[in-house]
Structures are given as structure tokens and as C-alpha cells.
Design a protein around this motif. Structure first.
Motif, PDB file in Angstrom:
ATOM      1  N   ARG A  32      26.947  -0.377  39.234  1.00 59.57           N
ATOM      2  CA  ARG A  32      26.862  -0.177  40.678  1.00 59.57           C
ATOM      3  C   ARG A  32      27.701  -1.139  41.502  1.00 59.57           C
ATOM      4  N   ASP A  69      27.987   9.003  43.115  1.00 49.45           N
ATOM      5  CA  ASP A  69      27.649   7.581  43.210  1.00 49.45           C
ATOM      6  C   ASP A  69      26.170   7.428  42.865  1.00 49.45           C
ATOM      7  N   CYS A  70      25.670   6.210  42.916  1.00 52.55           N
ATOM      8  CA  CYS A  70      24.281   5.983  42.488  1.00 52.55           C
ATOM      9  C   CYS A  70      23.318   5.934  43.669  1.00 52.55           C
ATOM     10  N   SER A  71      23.616   6.675  44.717  1.00 50.03           N
ATOM     11  CA  SER A  71      22.727   6.688  45.873  1.00 50.03           C
ATOM     12  C   SER A  71      21.552   7.639  45.624  1.00 50.03           C
ATOM     13  N   GLY A 128      17.516   3.454  44.745  1.00 56.66           N
ATOM     14  CA  GLY A 128      17.863   4.881  44.740  1.00 56.66           C
ATOM     15  C   GLY A 128      16.733   5.774  44.256  1.00 56.66           C
TER      16      GLY A 128
END
Ligand SMILES: [Zn+2]
Length: 317
Positions: free
Chosen positions: A154, A185-187, A212
Motif C-alpha cells: 500500500r 487500489d486498496c481502498s 479499507g
């Protein structure tokens, strides 16, 4: 896929495969049996009797519609013999870590690398069964990165990498079924839809402390956080997903020499999931059977569609 029971008829090993699928007619009969398990039905008039032309076309006895066995399947308009496709299907499903396009080109003696590459992309697209059951029970979820030079999660440097969401069932000390998805993405905006698409409500999901996932509780899931203490190494927290991440990194280095394009990554992951979820299947031929079954119900792909890759897998679901 029909609910109708199909006899699971498949070669149990290489010798049986070689003996059985040595000519076009044998491959034709096998595909026919899987495409029309209840017998041929004319797509124009629903009549069920037909005759077969010398070129292998099925001709309806009532309306004379000409149906090719492969039209409308993943083998649509192929010029290559079915025996070559069957060999590709066999190697694709029975080799432990799969094949790459160079291997397949060699194995089949294909003149072009691109043909071998396209065939593999098509076969990979057949590894996802529509309407498959979601993961359930106790599930670990996490993300990891592939590609790029720097490791780490991340953080900075992540922009040249591909983020992958992973969820795997835990059955006591063992792992159950797996799902993998390329994400932007890691959202939370990427991770929560991934969980919804792949994990049944009511499951207990274990993640690390990443924010997240904090919305999971309000969405019908139980949520546990497994936090790393100072004395623990990172693999003892969420051991299942960390094992998967390291296996996939090794595969991408071994089979593909670490080279892949982001738009094709989802197909490699789908192939991995197919293999992983059938790792305890006793007969290698059963995986072959499943892929042929999928191949006859999968829509044709033009060269352009193959080259396009999978741009937004979550939308495609
Ligand atoms: Zn007809």
C-alpha cells in the motif's frame, strides 16, 4: 449450465487421453456430448433430428439449418484440427503449474507464437464458471501487489504494481476455496465490492488492521481483525492469504518469468484459482472435463477481444 446430470466421462491419464482422442471424429463426438447432453436441438426450429455432412456440419432434417459443432463456443471458427485443441485443453488442465505460450507452441508445433498465446487466453477465460458458489464460513481477506521492483504494501512505489484482492476459506488448519481479483487500489471502494462479489453474507471475515475493511461489519459479515504484534512475523497473521500471495508470486516468476501485462493478469489469476480449487481432485482428467464443459458454453472471442484483456473485472462480474 444445465441442472441436468451429465455422466462425467473423461480420460483418467495421459495414456487414456492419447488412445481416445487420436482423431477428429473422437473429439467431435466428445464435444457433441458435452454441448448437447440431451441430444441435438436445432437452434432455428427446435427439431431434434439431423444428419452430419462430410465436413462435420450438423444439418437439421426439418429446416436444413447448418450448425457447426464449434460455432458459438470458444472454439468458434477455428481452422485448426480439434485434436490440436484437445491436446491444448489437456496440457492446460493437467500440467501442475500450467503452460505458457512458448511451451504450448512447442508442444503443438504451432507456426506462430501469437496463435499459442491467443489459445491460452481463450482457455483461461473458460476457467470461471458463471454462477459459482460464493465463499462461506471462516474467510481470510487481504491484498498483495504483483510486478514492479519494490516490495511492500500500500505504500510508495505501489503505482507501478498491480494490486490483487484475495479471499480464501479457512477450514481449521487447511485452506478451502480461493478467489482473486485485480483491483485498482486498496481502498474500501475496491475491497468491499470484491468481498460482496465473492463471499456469502453471514461469513466471518478475518483481515489485518487496514481501514479499507472497516465497513464490513455493517454489511452482513462478521469481521475479525488479526493484528500483528511486535514479536510475530507477518506470515503468522493471516497465514492463508500470505501463503497464496507467495505461491502466486513464485508462479508469475516461474511460468511467466515475471512478465505480464496488467490487462491480462485477471485471466492468469482465474486460471490459478481454477487449479487451486481443484487441487485435491484425484483424477487429472476431471479438470480437463470441466474445462471442455466450460469451453462449449463460453461465448466466442474475437482476436480483438482476446487482445483487449480484462479491463474492469469487477464490472464484468
Ligand atoms: Zn431446424
Amino acid at each position: 449450465m444445465t441442472n441436468f446430470m451429465i455422466t462425467e466421462d473423461f480420460p483418467k491419464n495421459q495414456t487414456e487421453f492419447d488412445q481416445r482422442f487420436c482423431d477428429e471424429q473422437a473429439c467431435h463426438e466428445y464435444l457433441f456430448q458435452l454441448r448437447w447432453p440431451q441430444g441435438f436441438i436445432c437452434p432455428k426450429c427446435w427439431h431434434t433430428s439431423y444428419w452430419q455432412s462430410a465436413r462435420g456440419l450438423l444439418i437439421c432434417k426439418r429446416c436444413e439449418y447448418h450448425q457447426s459443432l464449434t460455432a458459438g463456443t470458444i472454439l468458434h471458427s477455428t481452422k485448426k484440427p480439434l485434436t490440436a485443441w484437445f491436446k491444448a485443453l489437456w496440457w492446460f488442465t493437467t500440467r501442475k503449474s500450467g503452460v505458457n505460450a512458448i511451451n504450448l507452441q512447442d508442444l503443438l508445433g504451432l507456426g506462430s507464437y501469437n496463435t499459442a498465446w491467443r489459445w491460452l487466453q481463450k482457455l483461461r477465460s473458460c476457467t470461471v464458471c458463471e454462477g459459482r458458489e460464493k465463499l462461506s464460513g471462516s474467510v481470510e481477506a487481504d491484498e498483495f501487489y504483483l510486478g514492479g521492483r519494490r516490495s511492500g504494501k500500500r505504500g510508495r512505489g505501489a503505482e507501478h504494481k498491480c494490486a490483487v484482492a484475495v479471499a480464501v476459506e479457512r477450514k481449521g488448519p487447511k485452506l478451502g476455496r480461493l478467489r482473486l481479483q485485480v483491483i485498482e487500489d486498496c481502498s474500501a471502494g475496491e475491497l468491499i465490492p470484491f468481498v460482496h462479489a465473492n463471499v456469502a453474507p453471514g461469513s466471518i471475515i478475518t483481515t489485518d488492521g487496514w481501514k479499507g475493511y472497516s465497513a464490513l461489519k455493517g454489511q452482513g459479515y462478521g469481521h475479525k481483525q488479526s493484528l500483528q504484534t511486535k514479536t510475530q512475523d507477518k506470515n503468522s497473521v493471516l497465514p492463508g492469504v500470505h501463503l497464496i500471495a507467495s505461491l502466486i508470486k513464485r508462479l508469475m516468476l516461474g511460468t511467466f518469468q515475471g512478465r505480464f501485462e496488467k490487462k491480462y493478469l485477471q485471466r492468469y489469476l482465474d486460471e490459478y484459482v481454477f487449479r487451486f480449487n481443484r487441487r485435491t481432485t484425484k483424477s487429472v482428467g476431471k479438470r480437463f472435463f470441466r474445462i471442455v464443459q466450460q469451453a462449449v458454453v463460453s461465448s466466442p472471442m474475437s482476436n480483438k477481444q482476446v487482445a483487449m484483456g480484462v479491463i474492469s473485472p469487477l464490472l464484468a462480474n
